[in-house]
Write a protein that holds these residues in place. Sequence first.
Motif, PDB file in Angstrom:
ATOM      1  N   PHE A 179       0.861  -1.193   0.000  1.00  0.00           N
ATOM      2  CA  PHE A 179       0.000   0.000   0.000  1.00  0.00           C
ATOM      3  C   PHE A 179       0.893   1.237   0.000  1.00  0.00           C
ATOM      4  N   ASP A 180       0.761   2.071  -1.008  1.00  0.00           N
ATOM      5  CA  ASP A 180       1.515   3.325  -1.063  1.00  0.00           C
ATOM      6  C   ASP A 180       0.661   4.395  -0.373  1.00  0.00           C
ATOM      7  N   PHE A 181       1.063   4.717   0.868  1.00  0.00           N
ATOM      8  CA  PHE A 181       0.274   5.656   1.686  1.00  0.00           C
ATOM      9  C   PHE A 181       0.719   7.083   1.331  1.00  0.00           C
ATOM     10  N   ASP A 182       0.312   7.511   0.138  1.00  0.00           N
ATOM     11  CA  ASP A 182       0.791   8.792  -0.396  1.00  0.00           C
ATOM     12  C   ASP A 182       0.111   9.999   0.262  1.00  0.00           C
ATOM     13  N   ALA A 183      -1.137   9.837   0.674  1.00  0.00           N
ATOM     14  CA  ALA A 183      -1.917  10.944   1.274  1.00  0.00           C
ATOM     15  C   ALA A 183      -1.803  12.199   0.402  1.00  0.00           C
ATOM     16  N   LEU A 184      -1.363  13.325   0.979  1.00  0.00           N
ATOM     17  CA  LEU A 184      -1.326  14.590   0.239  1.00  0.00           C
ATOM     18  C   LEU A 184      -0.183  14.630  -0.776  1.00  0.00           C
ATOM     19  N   SER A 185       0.897  13.897  -0.492  1.00  0.00           N
ATOM     20  CA  SER A 185       2.138  14.088  -1.249  1.00  0.00           C
ATOM     21  C   SER A 185       1.962  13.835  -2.732  1.00  0.00           C
ATOM     22  N   VAL A 186       1.135  12.853  -3.090  1.00  0.00           N
ATOM     23  CA  VAL A 186       0.982  12.521  -4.511  1.00  0.00           C
ATOM     24  C   VAL A 186       0.317  13.669  -5.263  1.00  0.00           C
ATOM     25  N   TRP A 187      -0.546  14.406  -4.581  1.00  0.00           N
ATOM     26  CA  TRP A 187      -1.226  15.544  -5.224  1.00  0.00           C
ATOM     27  C   TRP A 187      -0.312  16.757  -5.290  1.00  0.00           C
ATOM     28  N   LEU A 188       0.539  16.919  -4.279  1.00  0.00           N
ATOM     29  CA  LEU A 188       1.481  18.049  -4.297  1.00  0.00           C
ATOM     30  C   LEU A 188       2.470  17.922  -5.447  1.00  0.00           C
ATOM     31  N   ALA A 189       2.636  16.715  -5.979  1.00  0.00           N
ATOM     32  CA  ALA A 189       3.560  16.519  -7.089  1.00  0.00           C
ATOM     33  C   ALA A 189       2.954  16.975  -8.423  1.00  0.00           C
ATOM     34  N   TYR A 190       1.650  17.239  -8.442  1.00  0.00           N
ATOM     35  CA  TYR A 190       1.011  17.730  -9.677  1.00  0.00           C
ATOM     36  C   TYR A 190       1.389  19.200  -9.893  1.00  0.00           C
ATOM     37  N   ASP A 191       1.350  19.631 -11.131  1.00  0.00           N
ATOM     38  CA  ASP A 191       1.713  21.021 -11.438  1.00  0.00           C
ATOM     39  C   ASP A 191       0.763  22.007 -10.757  1.00  0.00           C
ATOM     40  N   ARG A 192      -0.511  21.677 -10.744  1.00  0.00           N
ATOM     41  CA  ARG A 192      -1.497  22.622 -10.234  1.00  0.00           C
ATOM     42  C   ARG A 192      -2.316  21.892  -9.161  1.00  0.00           C
ATOM     43  N   VAL A 193      -2.043  22.215  -7.917  1.00  0.00           N
ATOM     44  CA  VAL A 193      -2.742  21.508  -6.840  1.00  0.00           C
ATOM     45  C   VAL A 193      -3.758  22.444  -6.203  1.00  0.00           C
ATOM     46  N   THR A 194      -4.914  21.912  -5.883  1.00  0.00           N
ATOM     47  CA  THR A 194      -5.977  22.701  -5.251  1.00  0.00           C
ATOM     48  C   THR A 194      -6.316  22.075  -3.902  1.00  0.00           C
ATOM     49  N   PRO A 195      -6.970  22.856  -3.021  1.00  0.00           N
ATOM     50  CA  PRO A 195      -7.378  22.273  -1.725  1.00  0.00           C
ATOM     51  C   PRO A 195      -8.260  21.039  -1.891  1.00  0.00           C
ATOM     52  N   ALA A 196      -9.081  21.009  -2.932  1.00  0.00           N
ATOM     53  CA  ALA A 196      -9.952  19.842  -3.121  1.00  0.00           C
ATOM     54  C   ALA A 196      -9.132  18.596  -3.420  1.00  0.00           C
ATOM     55  N   MET A 197      -8.057  18.756  -4.212  1.00  0.00           N
ATOM     56  CA  MET A 197      -7.207  17.604  -4.516  1.00  0.00           C
ATOM     57  C   MET A 197      -6.550  17.087  -3.239  1.00  0.00           C
ATOM     58  N   LEU A 198      -6.103  18.007  -2.396  1.00  0.00           N
ATOM     59  CA  LEU A 198      -5.450  17.596  -1.149  1.00  0.00           C
ATOM     60  C   LEU A 198      -6.423  16.840  -0.249  1.00  0.00           C
ATOM     61  N   ASN A 199      -7.677  17.251  -0.279  1.00  0.00           N
ATOM     62  CA  ASN A 199      -8.676  16.545   0.536  1.00  0.00           C
ATOM     63  C   ASN A 199      -8.909  15.125   0.033  1.00  0.00           C
ATOM     64  N   ARG A 200      -8.782  14.929  -1.280  1.00  0.00           N
ATOM     65  CA  ARG A 200      -8.886  13.564  -1.809  1.00  0.00           C
ATOM     66  C   ARG A 200      -7.754  12.701  -1.255  1.00  0.00           C
ATOM     67  N   GLY A 201      -6.581  13.326  -1.110  1.00  0.00           N
ATOM     68  CA  GLY A 201      -5.459  12.587  -0.530  1.00  0.00           C
ATOM     69  C   GLY A 201      -5.681  12.264   0.930  1.00  0.00           C
ATOM     70  N   GLU A 202      -6.292  13.222   1.649  1.00  0.00           N
ATOM     71  CA  GLU A 202      -6.514  13.006   3.085  1.00  0.00           C
ATOM     72  C   GLU A 202      -7.479  11.844   3.342  1.00  0.00           C
ATOM     73  N   TYR A 203      -8.359  11.561   2.377  1.00  0.00           N
ATOM     74  CA  TYR A 203      -9.260  10.411   2.502  1.00  0.00           C
ATOM     75  C   TYR A 203      -8.457   9.134   2.813  1.00  0.00           C
TER      76      TYR A 203
END
Length: 270
Positions: free
Chosen positions: A10-34
Motif C-alpha cells: 500500500f503506497d500511503f501517499d496521502a497529500l504528497s501525490v497531489w502536491l507533485a502535480y503542477d497545479r494543486v488545489t485544496p480539493a485535490m489535497l482533501n482527496r489525498g486526506e481520505y
Amino acid sequence: MPHSTVCLSFDFDALSVWLAYDRVTPAMLNRGEYGARVGVPRILELLRRREVPATFFVPGHTVESFPDETESILAAGHELAHHSYAHVDPSGQSPEDERADMERALAALERIGVRPLGFRSPSADLSAVTLELVEELGFLYDSSLMTDDYRPFRPRIGDRVSRDSPLERGREARFWELPMCFELDDWVHFQFNFDPYRKGGAAPSHVLEIWRAELDFMDANVEGGVLTYCMHPQVIGRGHRITMLDQLIGHCLDVGARFERMGDVAQRLG
Ligand SMILES: [Zn+2]
C-alpha cells in the motif's frame, strides 16, 4: 512445489501525490486526506480480520503529516518502507535533489524508529542514479521495476544503451527487485482525475478478474513465485473496492498462497 507468495503493498501517499502535480488545489489535497482518514483504518481492519501482513510504502511527508495513522500501521505489525519524501518523480530531479529527498525521508522514518528495508520510487520511475542510491543507502529491496513479473531478481546498475548502440549490460545490484506492474496497481484502474485526465472508475469485478488471473497463472506455472499487488489507501479504501480486496485475499488463501511482508521476502532470499 514451493508455495506461491503474495505481497500486499500500500503506497500511503496521502497529500504528497497531489502536491507533485503542477497545479494543486485544496480539493485535490482533501482527496489525498481520505487515504489517512478512511483508507488506512479500513485496510488495517481488513488485514486484522484476515490475519494478513502487508507492506506500506510511506513518504516522509505522510509520516510527518499523519503520525497517528502511520503509527497505527506499525502497531498492527505491518512493514513501513521508503517512498521518497515528497513524492517527486526522481526522473526529473537532479542527483543532489534526489539524494536530499531520499535522506530526508530516511530521517523521517528513523524518528519513529524505522530503518526501512525497501524502497519504491514515486511514479514508478527512475533517474540514472536511483538504483545506485538505493544500493548505497543499504536497502535490501526495491519495488519499482517491471523487468520481470513473478520472480525476484537482482536489477542491473549502469546499463548503457541508445538508439545507435545495443544494450551493454551493467553490473548486478546487491539488493533484490520485487517487481511491480501497472496492471496490478489500483490507481491505474480506479483513480479518476480531471487534469491530467485519468478515466479511472473501473468496476471492481473487472479488476478482480485481472488480479485473480495473475495469481492463478503464477500459481500454476511458476514454482515459488512472488506476486506484488500495489494499492493506495485513498483508492482501495472505498467500500466497493475494499470488498474486492477482501475477495482477492480469500481467493489467494483458497489456492494456498501465503502472504508475506516484502522485507521478509527479501530477507528470506538472502
Ligand atoms: Zn506513491
